[in-house]
Structures are given as structure tokens and as C-alpha cells.
Design a protein around this motif. Structure first.
Motif, short mmCIF file in Angstrom:
data_model
loop_
_atom_site.label_atom_id
_atom_site.label_comp_id
_atom_site.label_asym_id
_atom_site.label_seq_id
_atom_site.Cartn_x
_atom_site.Cartn_y
_atom_site.Cartn_z
N LEU A 1 0.83 -1.21 0.00
CA LEU A 1 0.00 0.00 0.00
C LEU A 1 0.86 1.25 0.00
O LEU A 1 1.51 1.57 0.98
CB LEU A 1 -0.92 0.01 1.22
N LYS B 1 0.21 5.24 -0.91
CA LYS B 1 -0.86 6.19 -1.21
C LYS B 1 -0.66 6.84 -2.58
O LYS B 1 0.39 7.38 -2.87
CB LYS B 1 -0.95 7.26 -0.13
N TRP C 1 -4.14 0.78 -3.27
CA TRP C 1 -4.74 2.05 -2.85
C TRP C 1 -5.93 2.38 -3.75
O TRP C 1 -6.98 2.82 -3.28
CB TRP C 1 -3.71 3.18 -2.89
#
Length: 336
Positions: A72, A74, A80
Motif C-alpha cells: 500500500l 498512497k 490504494w
């Protein structure tokens, strides 16, 4: 510390649905007096205390979304993007989603997610791969759960995955139709169920074309802890005309690596990816890839977890979501 008793535990004890337990404990209609009294008595004996979750106050559900710290990032991650679509689907169905990123130490120690430990959620969507040990721990929690973009045949979970096998078959067949026969697969086989499925799709296309897949045609892309890490010597690059990468992130890193070594895509070597998220379009040469239908994956996942929470004893479901090839600029057509 004593285990928190959830509505799901009461429902399992009495072999009834969570919705029935919720109605009984919240004084709502739709439950007979005798059953309501039985539920209340069972809840008291088991030490049930009202949850802090929103679903105790209304008909909304609070869904925990778990993802590993490995996957993950961002704004630039496939997961994401998938997480944002899950939130959209949950909001549209008048439910809430809370993300918990599972750290390396939490995975190693198989620590119970904080969202579950603090009794904040009604169910979990487990997004992406986790170790078998961690999945075993989640299974022991007896909380409604859906696995998204990963599966484990050892456990009876609802599952939603993309069709990696057929998708990579299509990508490899596309390379073959463009005249390529010296095609390597870039991915650490066995690292995740998705990579393994895609490898077998690659093998099927190669076998149908009469091309034998050997060990030297598989280029690993993961480190010992599962992070993308590539080492491709120039001599290896020269021995192939095309690389079938298991995901767009790997395709992106592969293109960077071979460009730094003086090779040009697609004139010297062709590349295809898988997923069709942002990285496939920001490279100097836009990557031909397989588009995963993230909206559909999110929609089915939310539907499945809501059904599982309201009926924990229903038959297990698996959703396999198809996609389609996106042809861009990273594949050169060879003279046949």
C-alpha cells in the motif's frame, strides 16, 4: 485478556443470523418473544457488551479493510486504488469502511488487527496476500471475512479475485501473435496466488504455441520479504525478445532497469504488464497491459461481506472477475 464477545459469536452459538441477534438485542421488531429472551440470556451468559461500532446504532455495517504494509503506497498503488473503490461501494450502500495497514511485526507475530481487538468492525475485507500463518490467525477470530485479490484453499472464506490465469494467457498470446517466441515470465512463482495463477496462464499460451517453458525463462521479481526487487543481467535481456510481467509495478521497474542498461523498449525488447493502473501510463513508453475491473471487484466484495455478516452460515462464494487487454506502445511486431 478475555476475548470480546461479538454478535457473531452469539449467532454462531444459537445457529441463527447476526441480523436476528442484532434485532433482539436492540429491541427491534421481527423476533419472537421467546427467541428474543433466549438471545438476551445467551448474550448475558457469554458476557456480551454492546459494541462501539456504528452498526449497533443503526442498520449500517462497519467493515474493516486490511492490507499489508508491503503493498500500500498512497496514490501510486494498485491496492490504494482498489481501497478507494471499496470505500465508494461501501458509502453507496450506506455502510462504512476503515483501513488498517498491517505492519511487518504484526504479520510476523500474527497479532490480532486492532479493529477486531477493539470490536470496531462487523466484518473484514482482507485485501491482497498475507502469510499462511496470518490467515490462520484471522480464521480463528470467527469474524465474517472476504478475501480480495487473493485466496487460500485451506480456509472456507468468500473470495473475489481477478482472472489472472486467463488474463496472462491473453497477454502472452498477444506477444506470440506479434511474432515473439523468446518470451520470459517476470515474477516470483509461489510468492502469491495471483503471481502463480498468471504464471500458469503464461505457460498455457506458450505450450499451445509449441514453446517449451524452462527454468531460465522465469525471472524472479521479489525479495525475501516480498518487496519488488529486480536483478536482470544484460545477457539475460539479450536472450529474449519479450517480457511478460506479472503486474504493472514489475513492468514499470523492469522498464526502468533495462533502460538504464542501454536497451530500448520496444525496439530491443517488448514488455507487457498486468492490472492497468497508473504506472502503466506514466512510463516513457506506455505499457500494454491487462485491465483488471477494480470497480467490479470492489462491488462484489462489498456485496459478499454484507451477505456474510447477515447470514454467516450461507454457502461459500467465489467471484472471478474478467478484464480485457489494453494495447499501448510497449510491444514491437516482429517479422514472421
Amino acid at each position: 485478556m478475555a476475548k470480546t464477545v461479538r454478535m457473531a459469536d452469539i449467532a454462531e452459538k444459537l445457529n441463527i443470523s447476526i441480523v436476528t441477534v442484532s434485532k433482539a438485542l436492540n429491541g427491534k421488531d421481527g423476533v419472537s418473544d421467546s427467541l428474543r429472551n433466549k438471545i438476551i440470556q445467551t448474550a448475558e451468559k457469554m458476557g456480551y457488551k454492546p459494541s462501539q461500532s456504528v452498526s449497533d446504532k443503526n442498520d449500517s455495517l462497519v467493515i474493516g479493510i486490511l492490507n499489508s504494509y508491503l503493498y500500500l503506497q498512497k496514490g501510486s498503488s494498485f491496492y490504494w486504488s482498489l481501497y478507494e473503490r471499496l470505500l465508494k461501494q461501501l458509502t453507496c450502500s450506506d455502510n462504512l469502511g476503515i483501513l488498517e495497514v498491517i505492519s511487518e511485526s504484526a504479520q510476523t507475530n500474527c497479532s490480532t488487527p486492532k479493529l477486531v481487538r477493539n470490536n470496531h468492525v462487523d466484518g473484514l475485507i482482507v485485501m491482497g496476500p498475507f502469510s499462511d500463518e496470518y490467515i490462520r490467525m484471522l480464521s480463528s477470530l470467527k469474524i465474517p471475512m472476504v478475501m480480495l485479490d487473493s485466496y487460500n484453499a485451506k480456509y472456507n472464506f468468500d473470495t473475489v479475485i481477478s482472472d489472472g490465469y486467463y488474463g496472462m494467457y491473453i497477454m502472452t498470446e498477444h506477444l506470440i501473435r506479434q511474432g515473439h517466441r523468446k518470451i520470459a515470465f517476470v515474477g516470483t512463482v509461489g510468492e502469491t496466488s495471483s503471481i502463480t495463477d498468471r504464471f500458469y496462464g503464461y505457460c498455457k499460451a506458450m505450450t499451445e504455441a509449441g514453446i517449451k517453458v524452462t527454468e531460465d525463462m522465469v525471472i524472479p521479481d521479489r525479495s525475501d520479504i516480498g518487496k519488488i526487487e529486480l536483478h536482470i543481467p544484460s545477457e539475460t535481456i539479450k536472450s529474449f525478445t519479450a517480457l511478460a510481467c506479472n503486474c504493472d509495478y514489475t513492468a514499470y521497474e523492469t522498464m526502468k532497469l533495462i533502460t538504464e542498461q542501454g536497451f530500448e523498449v520496444p525496439n530491443d525488447i517488448s514488455i507487457v504488464g498486468f492490472d492497468n493502473y497508473i504506472l502503466s501510463e506514466v512510463t516513457p513508453v506506455k505499457i500494454t497491459t491487462y485491465e483488471v475491473n477494480q470497480d467490479k471487484m470492489a462491488e462484489i466484495s462489498v456485496n459478499q461481506i454484507c451477505k456474510r455478516i447477515r447470514n454467516p452460515f450461507k454457502q461459500r462464494e467465489m467471484g472471478m472477475i474478467s478484464g480485457n487487454i489494453i494495447v499501448r506502445d510497449s510491444v514491437k511486431k516482429l517479422n514472421l
